[in-house]
Design a protein around this motif. Structure first.
Motif, PDB file in Angstrom:
ATOM      1  N   GLN A 248       0.825  -1.210   0.000  1.00 21.71           N
ATOM      2  CA  GLN A 248       0.000   0.000   0.000  1.00 21.71           C
ATOM      3  C   GLN A 248       0.861   1.262   0.000  1.00 21.71           C
ATOM      4  O   GLN A 248       0.624   2.183  -0.800  1.00 21.71           O
ATOM      5  CB  GLN A 248      -0.930  -0.005   1.214  1.00 21.71           C
ATOM      6  CG  GLN A 248      -1.957   1.118   1.193  1.00 21.71           C
ATOM      7  CD  GLN A 248      -3.022   0.938   2.247  1.00 21.71           C
ATOM      8  OE1 GLN A 248      -2.798   0.303   3.276  1.00 21.71           O
ATOM      9  NE2 GLN A 248      -4.204   1.501   2.017  1.00 21.71           N
TER      10      GLN A 248
ATOM     11  N   ALA B 135       1.345   4.110  -3.245  1.00 20.58           N
ATOM     12  CA  ALA B 135       1.168   5.561  -3.149  1.00 20.58           C
ATOM     13  C   ALA B 135       2.440   6.295  -3.557  1.00 20.58           C
ATOM     14  O   ALA B 135       2.385   7.320  -4.256  1.00 20.58           O
ATOM     15  CB  ALA B 135       0.764   5.946  -1.732  1.00 20.58           C
TER      16      ALA B 135
ATOM     17  N   TYR C 183       2.965   7.010  -7.207  1.00 14.94           N
ATOM     18  CA  TYR C 183       2.270   8.149  -7.791  1.00 14.94           C
ATOM     19  C   TYR C 183       2.986   9.465  -7.484  1.00 14.94           C
ATOM     20  O   TYR C 183       2.550  10.526  -7.925  1.00 14.94           O
ATOM     21  CB  TYR C 183       0.835   8.216  -7.272  1.00 14.94           C
ATOM     22  CG  TYR C 183      -0.113   7.339  -8.042  1.00 14.94           C
ATOM     23  CD1 TYR C 183      -0.962   7.856  -9.012  1.00 14.94           C
ATOM     24  CD2 TYR C 183      -0.140   5.972  -7.814  1.00 14.94           C
ATOM     25  CE1 TYR C 183      -1.821   7.040  -9.729  1.00 14.94           C
ATOM     26  CE2 TYR C 183      -0.998   5.142  -8.529  1.00 14.94           C
ATOM     27  CZ  TYR C 183      -1.823   5.686  -9.485  1.00 14.94           C
ATOM     28  OH  TYR C 183      -2.673   4.873 -10.196  1.00 14.94           O
TER      29      TYR C 183
ATOM     30  N   TRP D   7       1.864   3.064   6.056  1.00 12.60           N
ATOM     31  CA  TRP D   7       0.787   3.821   5.422  1.00 12.60           C
ATOM     32  C   TRP D   7      -0.170   4.338   6.481  1.00 12.60           C
ATOM     33  O   TRP D   7      -0.651   3.581   7.319  1.00 12.60           O
ATOM     34  CB  TRP D   7       0.044   2.934   4.434  1.00 12.60           C
ATOM     35  CG  TRP D   7      -1.249   3.505   3.933  1.00 12.60           C
ATOM     36  CD1 TRP D   7      -2.505   3.209   4.393  1.00 12.60           C
ATOM     37  CD2 TRP D   7      -1.424   4.467   2.891  1.00 12.60           C
ATOM     38  NE1 TRP D   7      -3.447   3.934   3.696  1.00 12.60           N
ATOM     39  CE2 TRP D   7      -2.812   4.708   2.769  1.00 12.60           C
ATOM     40  CE3 TRP D   7      -0.541   5.141   2.054  1.00 12.60           C
ATOM     41  CZ2 TRP D   7      -3.338   5.590   1.837  1.00 12.60           C
ATOM     42  CZ3 TRP D   7      -1.059   6.023   1.130  1.00 12.60           C
ATOM     43  CH2 TRP D   7      -2.438   6.247   1.017  1.00 12.60           C
TER      44      TRP D   7
ATOM     45  N   GLY E 262      -3.665   6.200   6.345  1.00  9.03           N
ATOM     46  CA  GLY E 262      -4.634   6.567   5.335  1.00  9.03           C
ATOM     47  C   GLY E 262      -5.844   7.343   5.801  1.00  9.03           C
ATOM     48  O   GLY E 262      -6.674   7.752   4.987  1.00  9.03           O
TER      49      GLY E 262
ATOM     50  N   ALA F 219      -1.973  10.044   3.809  1.00 12.78           N
ATOM     51  CA  ALA F 219      -3.059  10.665   3.052  1.00 12.78           C
ATOM     52  C   ALA F 219      -3.759  11.632   3.998  1.00 12.78           C
ATOM     53  O   ALA F 219      -4.317  11.221   5.014  1.00 12.78           O
ATOM     54  CB  ALA F 219      -4.029   9.614   2.544  1.00 12.78           C
TER      55      ALA F 219
ATOM     56  N   LEU G 118      -1.046  13.564  -0.611  1.00 15.70           N
ATOM     57  CA  LEU G 118      -0.179  12.463  -0.202  1.00 15.70           C
ATOM     58  C   LEU G 118       1.170  13.045   0.162  1.00 15.70           C
ATOM     59  O   LEU G 118       1.782  13.769  -0.638  1.00 15.70           O
ATOM     60  CB  LEU G 118      -0.024  11.448  -1.340  1.00 15.70           C
ATOM     61  CG  LEU G 118      -1.257  10.636  -1.728  1.00 15.70           C
ATOM     62  CD1 LEU G 118      -0.959   9.758  -2.946  1.00 15.70           C
ATOM     63  CD2 LEU G 118      -1.714   9.772  -0.565  1.00 15.70           C
TER      64      LEU G 118
ATOM     65  N   GLY H  87      -3.820   8.184  -6.616  1.00 16.22           N
ATOM     66  CA  GLY H  87      -2.861   7.384  -5.859  1.00 16.22           C
ATOM     67  C   GLY H  87      -3.506   6.707  -4.675  1.00 16.22           C
ATOM     68  O   GLY H  87      -3.212   5.540  -4.360  1.00 16.22           O
ATOM     69  N   LEU H  88      -4.395   7.438  -4.001  1.00 13.69           N
ATOM     70  CA  LEU H  88      -5.099   6.894  -2.850  1.00 13.69           C
ATOM     71  C   LEU H  88      -5.981   5.713  -3.255  1.00 13.69           C
ATOM     72  O   LEU H  88      -6.007   4.669  -2.597  1.00 13.69           O
ATOM     73  CB  LEU H  88      -5.951   7.992  -2.211  1.00 13.69           C
ATOM     74  CG  LEU H  88      -6.747   7.636  -0.958  1.00 13.69           C
ATOM     75  CD1 LEU H  88      -5.828   7.184   0.155  1.00 13.69           C
ATOM     76  CD2 LEU H  88      -7.574   8.840  -0.511  1.00 13.69           C
TER      77      LEU H  88
ATOM     78  N   ALA I   8      -3.756   2.716  -4.208  1.00 16.50           N
ATOM     79  CA  ALA I   8      -3.149   2.136  -3.006  1.00 16.50           C
ATOM     80  C   ALA I   8      -4.165   1.307  -2.235  1.00 16.50           C
ATOM     81  O   ALA I   8      -3.853   0.217  -1.739  1.00 16.50           O
ATOM     82  CB  ALA I   8      -2.578   3.240  -2.123  1.00 16.50           C
TER      83      ALA I   8
END
Length: 363
Positions: A90, A94, A97, A119, A121, A154, A167, A218-219, A222
């Motif tokens: 994950q 991200a 990107y 990560w 998020g 994120a 991000l 990207g989110l 991911a």
């Protein structure tokens, strides 16, 4: 799902690494709630950690189908190690990107095992300043948090002038970063699910990986890749528990007969086998669609629902096949049952997954 010879060969390599290196550490990783360092580095050495990413962003170019096939092999012997890999998938997705050399360099470091990225998020907001981006908030259930050198975050814009989601790359040794205590000790103990607090953490402009539409893309990617990695983890845990149960009932004798010869046990384990294989096919199909750029949200949700429910049910059946021994820590099925339950936490809201399927089916 049809696979290539190269993908099958990579799966075989993963099986050898899992049995030769990771399996022997699985019990200790679980009992001590420690990061599976040896197994993680072994997987880095054979190229799994960023195998899913395109070569142009320093990835292995194998796609998600290659990764889910490999992750299943890891999870068959150690769910914690597979969960750590899923979290890396994950974060690395991200990073893929991200614009600029910093993101590419970080991916290369992750690939080699020299660097671990976690990560975060949800739960984080940001405010734009003249010096960069000021982050604040708390993220929960962050895997690999205490082992990571950086966080891929994120964050949602808090001011009217902020351009939506962003991000950002945050070093864990920055002022204002606090890694909390383990949030669950039930299962997947080695991936160390923890909270992460960011208290006015300043990220300079080079740490911005993307903002607005590029960050949203990207989110989404991911989240999709992580979902498939977790689904593969669940298939692997279920398959591993079934492997254990099969070996046990073929050897264990009761009332002058192998347990495997009793009709009730044969039916239970046969149904479990069918369920695991069906979940595997759903996950592989979804991964193949992702690689072709054709996957819809409901496809990934369906794979996740099937895999998580299968893992929860099959591991319980496997424990019961062992009788009282299944609840003893000396037998891996006890750990696998706990891992399957905690894996459900990694997919977010089950109701949201069901609604994703319903939005397609009942449209």
């Amino acid at each position: 799902m049809t696979t290539s010879g190269q993908q099958d060969a990579f799966k075989d390599v993963m099986r050898d690494v899992a049995k030769g290196c990771i399996q022997a550490q699985a019990s200790d990783v679980d009992e001590r709630s420690r990061f599976p360092e040896k197994g993680y580095q072994a997987l880095a050495s054979v190229g799994l950690l960023v195998a899913h990413l395109p070569e142009e962003v320093a990835g292995g170019g194998g796609g998600m189908l290659t990764s889910v096939m490999a992750i299943e092999q890891v999870a068959r012997v150690c769910g914690s190690t597979a969960a750590s890999v899923a979290a890396t998938v994950q974060a690395a997705t991200a990073l893929g990107y991200g614009a600029g050399q910093m993101a590419r360099d970080r991916i290369s470091q992750i690939a080699s095992g020299d660097h671990v990225a976690a990560w975060v998020g949800e739960g984080i907001g940001y405010t734009s300043t003249r010096k960069g981006y000021l982050l604040h908030g708390r993220g929960s259930w962050v895997a690999n948090a205490d082992r990571s050198q950086s966080l891929v975050v994120a964050a949602d814009g808090q001011a009217s002038t902020d351009t939506g989601v962003a991000l950002l790359l945050v070093a864990t040794d920055q002022a204002g970063v606090r890694i909390g205590a383990i949030e669950t000790d039930l299962g997947l103990r080695g991936c160390s699910l923890r909270s992460v607090e960011l208290n006015d953490v300043l990220v300079s402009p080079p740490g911005l990986l993307g903002q607005g539409p590029s960050a949203s893309a990207g989110l989404a990617c991911a989240a999709a890749n992580h979902g498939l990695a977790v689904a593969a983890l669940c298939v692997g845990v279920a398959a591993g528990a079934l492997d254990q149960a099969r070996s046990y009932v073929l050897e264990r004798v009761q009332f002058g007969r192998r347990i495997a010869d009793f009709p009730a046990m044969r039916a239970i384990l046969s149904e479990a086998f069918v369920s695991v294989d069906a979940a595997r096919q759903l996950v592989s199909s979804a991964a193949g669609q992702v690689d072709r750029g054709a996957a819809e949200d409901y496809v990934i949700s369906a794979a996740l629902l099937s895999a998580t429910e299968t893992a929860a049910a099959v591991t319980i059946e496997a424990v019961q096949a062992f009788g009282g021994y299944g609840y003893v820590k000396g037998y891996p099925v006890e750990r696998m049952m706990r891992d399957a339950q905690v894996a459900r936490l990694l997919i977010g809201s089950r109701a949201a997954r069901l609604e994703s399927v319903a939005a397609h089916f009942l449209a």
